[in-house]
Design a protein around this motif. Sequence first.
Motif, PDB file in Angstrom:
ATOM      1  N   GLU A 123      14.590  -9.272   4.814  1.00 15.04           N
ATOM      2  CA  GLU A 123      14.219  -8.425   3.686  1.00 15.04           C
ATOM      3  C   GLU A 123      12.864  -7.756   3.924  1.00 15.04           C
ATOM      4  O   GLU A 123      12.686  -6.581   3.551  1.00 15.04           O
ATOM      5  CB  GLU A 123      14.184  -9.257   2.411  1.00 15.04           C
ATOM      6  CG  GLU A 123      14.004  -8.437   1.136  1.00 15.04           C
ATOM      7  CD  GLU A 123      15.132  -7.445   0.893  1.00 15.04           C
ATOM      8  OE1 GLU A 123      14.894  -6.460   0.165  1.00 15.04           O
ATOM      9  OE2 GLU A 123      16.246  -7.650   1.424  1.00 15.04           O
ATOM     10  N   LEU A 124      11.908  -8.466   4.533  1.00 19.22           N
ATOM     11  CA  LEU A 124      10.632  -7.836   4.816  1.00 19.22           C
ATOM     12  C   LEU A 124      10.812  -6.673   5.787  1.00 19.22           C
ATOM     13  O   LEU A 124      10.231  -5.595   5.608  1.00 19.22           O
ATOM     14  CB  LEU A 124       9.658  -8.867   5.392  1.00 19.22           C
ATOM     15  CG  LEU A 124       8.266  -8.325   5.792  1.00 19.22           C
ATOM     16  CD1 LEU A 124       7.582  -7.620   4.629  1.00 19.22           C
ATOM     17  CD2 LEU A 124       7.395  -9.451   6.340  1.00 19.22           C
ATOM     18  N   ALA A 125      11.659  -6.855   6.805  1.00 19.77           N
ATOM     19  CA  ALA A 125      11.930  -5.769   7.751  1.00 19.77           C
ATOM     20  C   ALA A 125      12.597  -4.597   7.051  1.00 19.77           C
ATOM     21  O   ALA A 125      12.285  -3.434   7.322  1.00 19.77           O
ATOM     22  CB  ALA A 125      12.785  -6.294   8.886  1.00 19.77           C
ATOM     23  N   ASP A 126      13.526  -4.867   6.139  1.00 20.79           N
ATOM     24  CA  ASP A 126      14.195  -3.796   5.406  1.00 20.79           C
ATOM     25  C   ASP A 126      13.234  -3.039   4.501  1.00 20.79           C
ATOM     26  O   ASP A 126      13.315  -1.804   4.361  1.00 20.79           O
ATOM     27  CB  ASP A 126      15.350  -4.365   4.566  1.00 20.79           C
ATOM     28  CG  ASP A 126      16.576  -4.695   5.408  1.00 20.79           C
ATOM     29  OD1 ASP A 126      16.532  -4.418   6.641  1.00 20.79           O
ATOM     30  OD2 ASP A 126      17.549  -5.240   4.863  1.00 20.79           O
ATOM     31  N   LEU A 127      12.300  -3.759   3.878  1.00 22.58           N
ATOM     32  CA  LEU A 127      11.299  -3.093   3.043  1.00 22.58           C
ATOM     33  C   LEU A 127      10.404  -2.189   3.887  1.00 22.58           C
ATOM     34  O   LEU A 127      10.058  -1.070   3.474  1.00 22.58           O
ATOM     35  CB  LEU A 127      10.444  -4.149   2.324  1.00 22.58           C
ATOM     36  CG  LEU A 127      11.083  -4.809   1.093  1.00 22.58           C
ATOM     37  CD1 LEU A 127      10.311  -6.066   0.700  1.00 22.58           C
ATOM     38  CD2 LEU A 127      11.138  -3.829  -0.083  1.00 22.58           C
ATOM     39  N   GLU A 128      10.047  -2.638   5.079  1.00 19.22           N
ATOM     40  CA  GLU A 128       9.214  -1.810   5.971  1.00 19.22           C
ATOM     41  C   GLU A 128       9.922  -0.520   6.349  1.00 19.22           C
ATOM     42  O   GLU A 128       9.300   0.533   6.453  1.00 19.22           O
ATOM     43  CB  GLU A 128       8.845  -2.618   7.205  1.00 19.22           C
ATOM     44  CG  GLU A 128       7.848  -3.744   6.920  1.00 19.22           C
ATOM     45  CD  GLU A 128       7.648  -4.663   8.112  1.00 19.22           C
ATOM     46  OE1 GLU A 128       6.523  -5.135   8.335  1.00 19.22           O
ATOM     47  OE2 GLU A 128       8.640  -4.934   8.832  1.00 19.22           O
ATOM     48  N   ARG A 129      11.221  -0.590   6.544  1.00 19.64           N
ATOM     49  CA  ARG A 129      11.979   0.613   6.900  1.00 19.64           C
ATOM     50  C   ARG A 129      12.205   1.521   5.687  1.00 19.64           C
ATOM     51  O   ARG A 129      12.264   2.741   5.826  1.00 19.64           O
ATOM     52  CB  ARG A 129      13.333   0.225   7.505  1.00 19.64           C
ATOM     53  CG  ARG A 129      13.240  -0.320   8.926  1.00 19.64           C
ATOM     54  CD  ARG A 129      14.633  -0.458   9.532  1.00 19.64           C
ATOM     55  NE  ARG A 129      15.374  -1.517   8.900  1.00 19.64           N
ATOM     56  CZ  ARG A 129      15.416  -2.786   9.347  1.00 19.64           C
ATOM     57  NH1 ARG A 129      14.715  -3.116  10.415  1.00 19.64           N
ATOM     58  NH2 ARG A 129      16.118  -3.699   8.721  1.00 19.64           N
ATOM     59  N   ALA A 130      12.321   0.904   4.503  1.00 22.65           N
ATOM     60  CA  ALA A 130      12.691   1.679   3.311  1.00 22.65           C
ATOM     61  C   ALA A 130      11.509   2.384   2.660  1.00 22.65           C
ATOM     62  O   ALA A 130      11.696   3.406   1.985  1.00 22.65           O
ATOM     63  CB  ALA A 130      13.353   0.763   2.282  1.00 22.65           C
ATOM     64  N   ILE A 131      10.311   1.857   2.824  1.00 16.93           N
ATOM     65  CA  ILE A 131       9.152   2.423   2.113  1.00 16.93           C
ATOM     66  C   ILE A 131       8.529   3.557   2.939  1.00 16.93           C
ATOM     67  O   ILE A 131       8.252   3.384   4.110  1.00 16.93           O
ATOM     68  CB  ILE A 131       8.097   1.322   1.823  1.00 16.93           C
ATOM     69  CG1 ILE A 131       8.723   0.223   0.989  1.00 16.93           C
ATOM     70  CG2 ILE A 131       6.894   1.924   1.150  1.00 16.93           C
ATOM     71  CD1 ILE A 131       9.254   0.666  -0.365  1.00 16.93           C
ATOM     72  N   ASP A 177       0.826  -1.209   0.000  1.00 13.10           N
ATOM     73  CA  ASP A 177       0.000   0.000   0.000  1.00 13.10           C
ATOM     74  C   ASP A 177       0.862   1.261   0.000  1.00 13.10           C
ATOM     75  O   ASP A 177       0.556   2.240  -0.686  1.00 13.10           O
ATOM     76  CB  ASP A 177      -0.926   0.000   1.222  1.00 13.10           C
ATOM     77  CG  ASP A 177      -2.018  -1.055   1.121  1.00 13.10           C
ATOM     78  OD1 ASP A 177      -2.246  -1.571   0.008  1.00 13.10           O
ATOM     79  OD2 ASP A 177      -2.626  -1.378   2.162  1.00 13.10           O
ATOM     80  N   ALA A 178       1.929   1.238   0.774  1.00  6.43           N
ATOM     81  CA  ALA A 178       2.802   2.412   0.858  1.00  6.43           C
ATOM     82  C   ALA A 178       3.581   2.644  -0.430  1.00  6.43           C
ATOM     83  O   ALA A 178       3.898   3.784  -0.775  1.00  6.43           O
ATOM     84  CB  ALA A 178       3.762   2.254   2.033  1.00  6.43           C
ATOM     85  N   ALA A 179       3.879   1.555  -1.146  1.00  6.26           N
ATOM     86  CA  ALA A 179       4.707   1.671  -2.350  1.00  6.26           C
ATOM     87  C   ALA A 179       3.900   1.657  -3.644  1.00  6.26           C
ATOM     88  O   ALA A 179       4.481   1.770  -4.732  1.00  6.26           O
ATOM     89  CB  ALA A 179       5.725   0.534  -2.381  1.00  6.26           C
ATOM     90  N   GLY A 180       2.566   1.519  -3.563  1.00  2.00           N
ATOM     91  CA  GLY A 180       1.762   1.404  -4.769  1.00  2.00           C
ATOM     92  C   GLY A 180       2.017   0.109  -5.502  1.00  2.00           C
ATOM     93  O   GLY A 180       2.000   0.058  -6.742  1.00  2.00           O
TER      94      GLY A 180
END
Length: 446
Positions: free
Chosen positions: A438-446, A247-250
């Motif tokens: 990787e899921l944690a990194d995506l949460e921080r990056a988006i 949702d945050a990244a479209g």
Amino acid sequence: MPLMPVTESMFLLGESREHPLHVGGLQLFELPDGAGPDYVGELHRALLDTDDIHPLLRRRPRDPVGSLGQWMWTDDDRLDLEYHVRLSALPTPGRVRELLELVSRLHGSLLDRHRPLWEAHLVEGLRDNRFALYTKVHHALLDGVSALRLLQRSLTTDPTVRDTRPPWAAREDEPRGPRSRTGVGAVLRDIAGLGPALAKYANEVFRAQTATLPFAAPRSILNVPITGARRFAAQGWPLARVRAVGDAAGATVNDVMLAMCAGALRRYLLELDALPEKPLVAAVPMSLRTGDDSAGGNALGMILCTLATDRPDPADRLAAITESTRSDKDVYRGMSQLQVTALSAIPFAPLALGLLPGAVRLTPPGFNLMISNVPGPTEPLYWNGARMLGVYPVSIPYEGQALNITVTSYNGSLEFGLTGCRRTVPHLQRLLTHLDTELADLERAI
């Protein structure tokens, strides 16, 4: 029975001891309240009392299995249910680790072509008040979507229902005869449309290059000859976390799932000093089924998607993957099922060539691995009062494709099943740790 469709016979023709071509599933259950120590054994005995088997699961290749059996089905009128439905027990301490080791061994053995091509293994001895069911069925009979739907028929949202009808049992409301085939006129129109469809495919993929090119994947340690032995790893993550990133990244849930796999593979290959400079490419199957179809067979198309493993930033990788999946799906827009299936065969060509001795080392990979996402049940389900805790797909590594990642959703969880060649893919369990990171990194990056 009639001739097999080519989408079924190709899985029998392509199978060998080094290349078992069956799909499987591992379901984890919690024992119901009040279950005695012999609950699983009693369940197994009750399952053997089922004498009305789903017509699809009575099929076996017609004799002789080495020739006509790869082109025609016949019904087995002497089905031995005790052979197909087996009871196993885990060694102490009965951890998930021991369960996954058992599934790895079971998944590496071929199905007997002189019998209907399926097996089911009830597994007791799992600690924390649990038991498991591992099933496998030849891909010539079922694809992943129809296999999951077949499983769901035996499950209920009501924990008080005590019904031991297994997935392989027939149902009164199911048709007993063959389903109607697509009309000849419609088939002829589809065939006539293959020319324009191929022209559109070539324009989008080769000239405009709006989609991922076939055979543009780099060579990697995953694209080598494989053996028949398997290693299996599985874990689930909250679907809400994955959806929030999308949702945050479209992006879609499927895009985020692919980005998790991409980042995990990048970390894994860097650890082995084996990350190619060019980005890995995944083949992503698309189900072409409509409605509630558990009639079996295969109805699949496929897109190619960059995994952007050359990009160190998780947000950049996700953006590249999202753009790739959108462009690749647009190529097939407006085409029929037959046309999509025919064009999807183009990047599969190296898999067919891989059956020739030495071909994998000489031909470029059409893609580096297959990553599938099969939608599953959204509510908690029960079988004979036992709550299903998780469902994990167990899939097929192909020659030159040493790793397969298949994902399904269940009750708010995204369940990953990783199936690899035991000799070729070392430390497969590490990929689960990398998926979590990787899921944690995506949460921080988006």
